[in-house]
Design a protein around this motif. Sequence first.
Motif, PDB file in Angstrom:
ATOM      1  N   PRO A  15     -12.202 -12.377   1.380  1.00  0.00           N
ATOM      2  CA  PRO A  15     -13.229 -11.692   1.388  1.00  0.00           C
ATOM      3  C   PRO A  15     -14.666 -12.680   1.400  1.00  0.00           C
ATOM      4  N   VAL A  16     -15.406 -12.283   2.355  1.00  0.00           N
ATOM      5  CA  VAL A  16     -16.739 -12.780   2.614  1.00  0.00           C
ATOM      6  C   VAL A  16     -17.817 -12.110   2.001  1.00  0.00           C
ATOM      7  N   PHE A  17     -17.624 -10.861   1.608  1.00  0.00           N
ATOM      8  CA  PHE A  17     -18.617 -10.051   1.314  1.00  0.00           C
ATOM      9  C   PHE A  17     -18.115  -9.027   0.278  1.00  0.00           C
ATOM     10  N   SER A  18     -19.065  -8.567  -0.825  1.00  0.00           N
ATOM     11  CA  SER A  18     -18.601  -7.659  -1.705  1.00  0.00           C
ATOM     12  C   SER A  18     -19.912  -6.902  -2.244  1.00  0.00           C
ATOM     13  N   THR A  19     -20.083  -5.718  -2.037  1.00  0.00           N
ATOM     14  CA  THR A  19     -21.156  -5.159  -2.886  1.00  0.00           C
ATOM     15  C   THR A  19     -21.223  -5.260  -4.439  1.00  0.00           C
ATOM     16  N   ASN A  20     -20.015  -5.583  -5.006  1.00  0.00           N
ATOM     17  CA  ASN A  20     -19.836  -5.760  -6.591  1.00  0.00           C
ATOM     18  C   ASN A  20     -19.387  -7.102  -6.566  1.00  0.00           C
ATOM     19  N   ASP A  21     -19.494  -7.525  -7.952  1.00  0.00           N
ATOM     20  CA  ASP A  21     -18.820  -8.799  -8.406  1.00  0.00           C
ATOM     21  C   ASP A  21     -17.596  -8.863  -8.204  1.00  0.00           C
ATOM     22  N   ALA A  22     -16.785  -7.683  -8.594  1.00  0.00           N
ATOM     23  CA  ALA A  22     -15.311  -7.950  -8.467  1.00  0.00           C
ATOM     24  C   ALA A  22     -14.960  -7.564  -6.981  1.00  0.00           C
ATOM     25  N   VAL A  23     -14.006  -8.020  -6.517  1.00  0.00           N
ATOM     26  CA  VAL A  23     -13.793  -8.078  -5.097  1.00  0.00           C
ATOM     27  C   VAL A  23     -12.552  -7.110  -4.916  1.00  0.00           C
ATOM     28  N   LEU A  24     -12.597  -6.059  -4.047  1.00  0.00           N
ATOM     29  CA  LEU A  24     -11.470  -5.162  -3.867  1.00  0.00           C
ATOM     30  C   LEU A  24     -10.169  -5.931  -3.295  1.00  0.00           C
ATOM     31  N   GLY A  25      -9.289  -6.045  -4.094  1.00  0.00           N
ATOM     32  CA  GLY A  25      -8.091  -6.784  -3.825  1.00  0.00           C
ATOM     33  C   GLY A  25      -7.236  -5.902  -3.058  1.00  0.00           C
ATOM     34  N   MET A  26      -7.148  -6.174  -1.797  1.00  0.00           N
ATOM     35  CA  MET A  26      -6.277  -5.355  -1.033  1.00  0.00           C
ATOM     36  C   MET A  26      -5.025  -6.251  -0.554  1.00  0.00           C
ATOM     37  N   PRO A  27      -3.815  -5.647  -0.529  1.00  0.00           N
ATOM     38  CA  PRO A  27      -2.750  -6.388  -0.025  1.00  0.00           C
ATOM     39  C   PRO A  27      -2.960  -6.713   1.598  1.00  0.00           C
ATOM     40  N   PRO A  28      -2.520  -7.927   2.047  1.00  0.00           N
ATOM     41  CA  PRO A  28      -2.629  -8.318   3.251  1.00  0.00           C
ATOM     42  C   PRO A  28      -1.867  -7.489   4.438  1.00  0.00           C
ATOM     43  N   ARG A  29      -1.047  -6.639   3.977  1.00  0.00           N
ATOM     44  CA  ARG A  29      -0.283  -6.046   5.121  1.00  0.00           C
ATOM     45  C   ARG A  29      -1.121  -4.553   5.405  1.00  0.00           C
ATOM     46  N   GLU A  30      -1.797  -4.208   4.424  1.00  0.00           N
ATOM     47  CA  GLU A  30      -2.908  -3.117   4.478  1.00  0.00           C
ATOM     48  C   GLU A  30      -4.052  -3.562   5.556  1.00  0.00           C
ATOM     49  N   LEU A  31      -4.384  -4.821   5.504  1.00  0.00           N
ATOM     50  CA  LEU A  31      -5.506  -5.240   6.141  1.00  0.00           C
ATOM     51  C   LEU A  31      -5.075  -5.671   7.637  1.00  0.00           C
ATOM     52  N   ASP A  32      -3.979  -6.182   7.626  1.00  0.00           N
ATOM     53  CA  ASP A  32      -2.818  -6.098   8.980  1.00  0.00           C
ATOM     54  C   ASP A  32      -2.929  -4.978   9.709  1.00  0.00           C
ATOM     55  N   ALA A  33      -2.699  -3.966   8.958  1.00  0.00           N
ATOM     56  CA  ALA A  33      -2.527  -2.760   9.643  1.00  0.00           C
ATOM     57  C   ALA A  33      -3.705  -2.179  10.198  1.00  0.00           C
ATOM     58  N   ILE A  34      -4.967  -2.364   9.468  1.00  0.00           N
ATOM     59  CA  ILE A  34      -6.243  -1.971  10.020  1.00  0.00           C
ATOM     60  C   ILE A  34      -6.772  -2.838  11.220  1.00  0.00           C
ATOM     61  N   GLY A  35      -6.249  -4.078  11.275  1.00  0.00           N
ATOM     62  CA  GLY A  35      -6.650  -4.811  12.297  1.00  0.00           C
ATOM     63  C   GLY A  35      -5.789  -4.561  13.545  1.00  0.00           C
ATOM     64  N   LYS A  36      -4.807  -3.834  13.372  1.00  0.00           N
ATOM     65  CA  LYS A  36      -3.898  -3.530  14.845  1.00  0.00           C
ATOM     66  C   LYS A  36      -4.367  -2.204  15.242  1.00  0.00           C
ATOM     67  N   ARG A  37      -5.048  -1.485  14.567  1.00  0.00           N
ATOM     68  CA  ARG A  37      -5.255   0.154  14.754  1.00  0.00           C
ATOM     69  C   ARG A  37      -6.790   0.309  14.844  1.00  0.00           C
ATOM     70  N   ASP A  38      -7.710  -0.755  14.587  1.00  0.00           N
ATOM     71  CA  ASP A  38      -9.381  -0.737  14.714  1.00  0.00           C
ATOM     72  C   ASP A  38      -9.961   0.345  13.560  1.00  0.00           C
ATOM     73  N   ARG A  39      -9.111   1.177  13.145  1.00  0.00           N
ATOM     74  CA  ARG A  39      -9.609   2.102  12.098  1.00  0.00           C
ATOM     75  C   ARG A  39      -8.583   2.790  11.237  1.00  0.00           C
ATOM     76  N   ARG A  40      -8.683   2.891  10.028  1.00  0.00           N
ATOM     77  CA  ARG A  40      -7.563   3.409   9.138  1.00  0.00           C
ATOM     78  C   ARG A  40      -8.118   4.090   7.868  1.00  0.00           C
ATOM     79  N   ASP A  41      -7.672   5.424   7.711  1.00  0.00           N
ATOM     80  CA  ASP A  41      -7.903   6.052   6.333  1.00  0.00           C
ATOM     81  C   ASP A  41      -6.773   6.069   5.449  1.00  0.00           C
ATOM     82  N   PHE A  42      -6.905   5.756   4.280  1.00  0.00           N
ATOM     83  CA  PHE A  42      -5.674   6.045   3.346  1.00  0.00           C
ATOM     84  C   PHE A  42      -6.170   6.007   1.852  1.00  0.00           C
ATOM     85  N   ARG A  43      -5.053   6.125   1.102  1.00  0.00           N
ATOM     86  CA  ARG A  43      -5.195   6.325  -0.326  1.00  0.00           C
ATOM     87  C   ARG A  43      -4.549   4.858  -0.885  1.00  0.00           C
ATOM     88  N   TRP A  44      -5.519   4.407  -1.792  1.00  0.00           N
ATOM     89  CA  TRP A  44      -4.685   3.012  -2.538  1.00  0.00           C
ATOM     90  C   TRP A  44      -5.377   2.988  -3.825  1.00  0.00           C
TER      91      TRP A  44
END
Length: 459
Positions: free
Chosen positions: A88-117
Amino acid sequence: MTIRRRLTIRFTGLVSAILALTFASVYGFCWYYISSDFYHRLDRKAHTYGELYLRQRVEPSLIRQLSRLRKDQLPSQKVTIYDANNVPVFSTNDAVLGMPPRELDAIGKRDRRDFRWQHLYVSGIRYSVPSGNYIVLASAENVYGDVFLRTLLWAFSALFLLIVGIVAFAGRLYAGDALEPMQRIEQQLSAIFPGTLHERLRVGGENDELSRLSATINRLLDRIEESFRLQRMFVANVSHELKNPLTQINSQLEVSLLNRREPEVYQQTIRSVLEDVHDLSALTRELLQLSQVNEADAAVMLRDSIRVDEIIWDVRQEVSAINPRYEVQVDLGELPEDFDQLTITGNLALLRTALKNLTENACKFSTDGRALIAVEFRKETVYIRVENDGAAIPATDLPYIFEPFYRARQTADVRGYGVGLSLVQQIVRLHRGRLTVRSAEGESNVFRVELPRQPVAAA
């Protein structure tokens, strides 16, 4: 299970299925619309913050300050930007949204992704700039949408149960109303006994299924009543026919035992008794023949291949041998070229008995002892006509001449039992044929037998 209960369950099940499908469709549409709208709002925020931080190079502190000043903030809104290494390089809050790497990789492969977490709605996009690839995540709680969907689900569930209860109650009432005529028919039929067979079901003016069922049951009751009438008449006539010779036998034997008599007298008594016994035997034989003609056994009995011309000649010979006065003429008409057209399927012995009875009666009641047998061969049917020049049968007697033991007044002094014509009719019916009679003053008496070549089994 009663029909009323089955109808209620099926009607309630059908309406419930339609209602459940409708509610599920409405709920699904609302869920899709609310979710799509919320994800669309998150996607715009992700694009906005990605543009400000990655392309315009605005200071992070200034972006956070602008974020706090905006009035369109979503509940628990947070925007986080990750670099190519998922750091994470930027966050609008002090607490960073801890997202699992697999979810981030899935977004990187598809350009855009909507989901519930967890409890958040998340919209992620991939941002490509000269310095590298980044992942921008915008997340928030859809408080109002989730509350609305939960409220809608509870409302639909309660409404579904209420409507199903109303439909079940109404369905039971309607099923009872629809089956009321059936219950009335059952009550009326339960009140019909052998002594009240004249009663009939009421047939409504509507041409619906129940009216037609009532009419069919009434016709069945007509046949049952007629069967009972014939049975009572049959028993009465049989009793009468058996009583006369038995009484005569008993009287003659009692008289013979009163006093000692000459041998010639005993011989005369024995001959008279034998004659009565012969009459009893003949009557019993005819009754057995009448009882053995059963339409239920048609499939087993009608298997013979019968040459009509041959059976006609056999009948002529048998009837002529009964009484020298009898004379039978035969008219085979125009014989077909194909000899197979002379053949029908049936029971040889029964048909011979039927034609013999008709021909013998024609000779017996003819003024000169003559009878004519005429045959007409057609493609599907054979017509046999037996006629004589005797006295016309009274019109009042014609409807009853085929009933067992019926004797017209003009034939009361002729030897017989009144069984022959009834036997003929049953044999013709067994062969799926038709027997008709025509008699009028000044014309010949004509009995017409119509026989199909291949009898059709009863339904």
